[in-house]
Enzyme design. Structure first.
Site, PDB file in Angstrom:
ATOM      1  N   ASP A   1      35.750  46.068  49.649  1.00  8.34           N
ATOM      2  CA  ASP A   1      36.959  45.727  50.405  1.00  8.34           C
ATOM      3  C   ASP A   1      36.916  46.397  51.776  1.00  8.34           C
ATOM      4  OD1 ASP A   1      38.183  44.080  48.525  1.00  8.34           O
ATOM      5  OD2 ASP A   1      39.130  45.755  47.494  1.00  8.34           O
ATOM      6  N   GLY A   2      36.339  47.610  51.809  1.00  8.22           N
ATOM      7  CA  GLY A   2      36.194  48.327  53.081  1.00  8.22           C
ATOM      8  C   GLY A   2      35.335  47.533  54.065  1.00  8.22           C
TER       9      GLY A   2
ATOM     10  N   ASN B   1      45.334  45.771  56.076  1.00 10.75           N
ATOM     11  CA  ASN B   1      45.887  46.553  54.960  1.00 10.75           C
ATOM     12  C   ASN B   1      47.208  47.228  55.315  1.00 10.75           C
ATOM     13  OD1 ASN B   1      44.090  46.149  52.882  1.00 10.75           O
ATOM     14  ND2 ASN B   1      42.984  48.081  53.141  1.00 10.75           N
ATOM     15  N   GLU B   2      47.137  48.126  56.295  1.00 13.25           N
ATOM     16  CA  GLU B   2      48.332  48.928  56.578  1.00 13.25           C
ATOM     17  C   GLU B   2      48.200  49.697  57.874  1.00 13.25           C
ATOM     18  OE1 GLU B   2      45.410  51.265  55.622  1.00 13.25           O
ATOM     19  OE2 GLU B   2      46.209  50.793  53.647  1.00 13.25           O
TER      20      GLU B   2
ATOM     21  N   ARG C   1      61.633  62.944  57.252  1.00  8.01           N
ATOM     22  CA  ARG C   1      60.834  64.169  57.419  1.00  8.01           C
ATOM     23  C   ARG C   1      59.806  64.219  56.294  1.00  8.01           C
ATOM     24  NH1 ARG C   1      65.840  65.458  59.118  1.00  8.01           N
ATOM     25  NH2 ARG C   1      66.029  66.747  60.988  1.00  8.01           N
TER      26      ARG C   1
ATOM     27  N   ALA D   1      54.771  61.756  51.089  1.00  6.28           N
ATOM     28  CA  ALA D   1      55.326  63.096  50.841  1.00  6.28           C
ATOM     29  C   ALA D   1      56.592  63.372  51.663  1.00  6.28           C
ATOM     30  CB  ALA D   1      54.258  64.172  51.110  1.00  6.28           C
TER      31      ALA D   1
HETATM   32  P1  NAP Z   1      37.166  53.452  52.215  1.00  8.63           P
HETATM   33  O1  NAP Z   1      36.427  54.510  51.496  1.00  8.63           O
HETATM   34  O2  NAP Z   1      36.447  52.341  52.878  1.00  8.63           O
HETATM   35  O3  NAP Z   1      38.242  52.819  51.220  1.00  8.63           O
HETATM   36  C1  NAP Z   1      38.870  53.575  50.245  1.00  8.63           C
HETATM   37  C2  NAP Z   1      39.012  52.700  49.017  1.00  8.63           C
HETATM   38  O4  NAP Z   1      40.034  51.727  49.248  1.00  8.63           O
HETATM   39  C3  NAP Z   1      37.746  51.954  48.650  1.00  8.63           C
HETATM   40  O5  NAP Z   1      37.522  52.094  47.269  1.00  8.63           O
HETATM   41  C4  NAP Z   1      38.073  50.499  49.023  1.00  8.63           C
HETATM   42  O6  NAP Z   1      37.418  49.577  48.206  1.00  8.63           O
HETATM   43  C5  NAP Z   1      39.550  50.479  48.747  1.00  8.63           C
HETATM   44  N1  NAP Z   1      40.294  49.392  49.400  1.00  8.63           N
HETATM   45  C6  NAP Z   1      40.255  49.004  50.698  1.00  8.63           C
HETATM   46  N2  NAP Z   1      41.103  47.967  50.890  1.00  8.63           N
HETATM   47  C7  NAP Z   1      41.662  47.695  49.681  1.00  8.63           C
HETATM   48  C8  NAP Z   1      42.613  46.738  49.239  1.00  8.63           C
HETATM   49  N3  NAP Z   1      43.172  45.871  50.092  1.00  8.63           N
HETATM   50  N4  NAP Z   1      42.976  46.764  47.928  1.00  8.63           N
HETATM   51  C9  NAP Z   1      42.425  47.658  47.077  1.00  8.63           C
HETATM   52  N5  NAP Z   1      41.530  48.583  47.429  1.00  8.63           N
HETATM   53  C10 NAP Z   1      41.155  48.594  48.727  1.00  8.63           C
HETATM   54  O7  NAP Z   1      38.141  54.227  53.217  1.00  8.63           O
HETATM   55  P2  NAP Z   1      38.526  54.043  54.736  1.00  8.63           P
HETATM   56  O8  NAP Z   1      37.481  53.269  55.433  1.00  8.63           O
HETATM   57  O9  NAP Z   1      38.954  55.340  55.259  1.00  8.63           O
HETATM   58  O10 NAP Z   1      39.894  53.183  54.671  1.00  8.63           O
HETATM   59  C11 NAP Z   1      39.966  51.848  54.417  1.00  8.63           C
HETATM   60  C12 NAP Z   1      41.143  51.598  53.504  1.00  8.63           C
HETATM   61  O11 NAP Z   1      41.040  52.438  52.394  1.00  8.63           O
HETATM   62  C13 NAP Z   1      42.515  51.894  54.116  1.00  8.63           C
HETATM   63  O12 NAP Z   1      43.064  50.723  54.676  1.00  8.63           O
HETATM   64  C14 NAP Z   1      43.321  52.406  52.937  1.00  8.63           C
HETATM   65  O13 NAP Z   1      44.209  51.434  52.401  1.00  8.63           O
HETATM   66  C15 NAP Z   1      42.305  52.709  51.869  1.00  8.63           C
HETATM   67  N6  NAP Z   1      42.433  54.108  51.495  1.00  8.63           N
HETATM   68  C16 NAP Z   1      43.093  54.404  50.352  1.00  8.63           C
HETATM   69  C17 NAP Z   1      43.315  55.710  49.993  1.00  8.63           C
HETATM   70  C18 NAP Z   1      44.056  56.006  48.747  1.00  8.63           C
HETATM   71  O14 NAP Z   1      44.276  55.088  47.954  1.00  8.63           O
HETATM   72  N7  NAP Z   1      44.490  57.222  48.564  1.00  8.63           N
HETATM   73  C19 NAP Z   1      42.830  56.748  50.781  1.00  8.63           C
HETATM   74  C20 NAP Z   1      42.147  56.411  51.949  1.00  8.63           C
HETATM   75  C21 NAP Z   1      41.959  55.089  52.296  1.00  8.63           C
HETATM   76  P3  NAP Z   1      35.835  49.301  48.307  1.00  8.63           P
HETATM   77  O15 NAP Z   1      35.197  50.439  47.554  1.00  8.63           O
HETATM   78  O16 NAP Z   1      35.684  48.006  47.639  1.00  8.63           O
HETATM   79  O17 NAP Z   1      35.427  49.303  49.745  1.00  8.63           O
HETATM   80 MN    MN Z   2      34.695  51.253  51.124  1.00  9.24          MN
END
Ligand code: NAP
Ligand code: MN
Length: 256
Positions: free
Chosen positions: A45-46, A116-117, A142, A179
């Site tokens: 997804d990334g 995404n967001e 806050r 938070a």
């Molecule tokens: P990343 O390591 O590329 O992504 C973090 C995880 O989020 C990966 O497992 C990715 O799946 C998954 N992901 C991305 N889009 C998704 C979606 N629409 N639905 C479900 N899972 C999804 O991290 P990054 O490049 O910093 O950030 C990319 C995205 O990761 C952000 O938009 C954010 O939503 C998400 N993220 C989530 C968290 C969390 O859940 N705590 C923390 C950081 C970032 P794949 O392994 O298939 O790529």
């Molecule tokens: Mn990823």
């Protein structure tokens, strides 16, 4: 479609699959990185987020399809074991296009699109900010920050914040707290707030110092920024629908 390109995650499995796709499609379509009609995203997804941002200047003419090299994702329809089916479907199947809504994020400096967001995140101190919905004051928040996701992003960061998973994409956005501080002196809504595309969110703060603006996988500083506006964009990301995988199936495979 006549012209295609591949955006590939930099691991050996994704690169091998990408090579197989090139071998299969080069007799059917022209490989064109500059002006593709179809972008095949091979990875996770990334990788799809990266692909959409890479071609965000031509969203009206390009359509995305994803092949996932890990477990099935939310922005991708095929898994790596289905490469033969994918090739066959591209050759023989009629496809339709469906839209994924994007967020339009505007600061007093820049405009961004998010699939995404967006996240306003402060890991140094409590971020204080005022939240307005359609110019009407809602609350002073806050806490560490806030997240506004699309339907597509509801299964990503938003889900980790306790936000709801949204099935279907009707142009909804969801505001969730990161938070938040809730006690007798300071209070904000606490629960997620889901708004349709007729609404706009406005964030205002005297001081976004130490906060960063996360847009999907990208991060920007908020120096000299004092307000951020969010709405559903009138531009969408177009996706190729060749294979239908239900949201329930995706949820079960990813989380249950
Ligand atoms: P990343 O390591 O590329 O992504 C973090 C995880 O989020 C990966 O497992 C990715 O799946 C998954 N992901 C991305 N889009 C998704 C979606 N629409 N639905 C479900 N899972 C999804 O991290 P990054 O490049 O910093 O950030 C990319 C995205 O990761 C952000 O938009 C954010 O939503 C998400 N993220 C989530 C968290 C969390 O859940 N705590 C923390 C950081 C970032 P794949 O392994 O298939 O790529
Ligand atoms: Mn990823």
């Amino acid at each position: 479609m006549q012209r295609y390109t591949i955006v590939c995650k930099q691991d050996s499995t994704s690169q091998m699959i990408s090579k197989q796709l090139r071998d299969a499609f080069d007799s059917l379509m022209t490989y064109d990185e500059m002006n593709p009609e179809m972008v095949i995203s091979v990875g996770g997804d990334g990788t799809m987020l990266y692909s959409v941002h890479m071609y965000k200047h031509m969203l009206d003419s390009v359509a995305f399809v994803g092949l996932h090299t890990g477990t099935l994702g939310f922005l991708t329809d095929y898994q790596k074991e289905e490469i033969e089916q994918f090739i066959n479907d591209v050759y023989h199947k009629d496809y339709t296009i469906y839209n994924r809504y994007l967020l339009n994020v505007t600061t007093n400096k820049e405009t961004y699109l998010a699939l995404n967001e967006l996240r306003i995140e402060n890991n140094m101190r409590s971020q204080v900010l005022d939240v307005y919905i359609d110019d009407e004051f809602l609350e002073t928040f806050r806490g560490n920050g806030l997240c506004v996701c699309t339907s597509s992003g509801s299964t990503a960061y938003n889900k980790s914040l306790g936000g709801a998973v949204i099935c279907g994409d009707n142009g909804l956005m969801q505001l969730s707290e990161i938070a938040g501080i809730h006690h007798n002196a300071y209070r904000s809504l606490g629960s997620s707030l889901i708004l349709d595309k007729s609404h706009q969110i406005h964030f205002e703060s005297q001081n976004f110092e130490n906060s960063v603006l996360g847009i999907d996988h990208l991060v920007y500083d908020l120096k000299d920024v004092n307000c951020i506006d969010v709405k559903i964009s009138n531009q969408c990301a177009r996706f190729v629908q060749l294979k239908h995988v239900s949201m329930i199936e995706r949820l079960k495979r990813a989380f249950l």
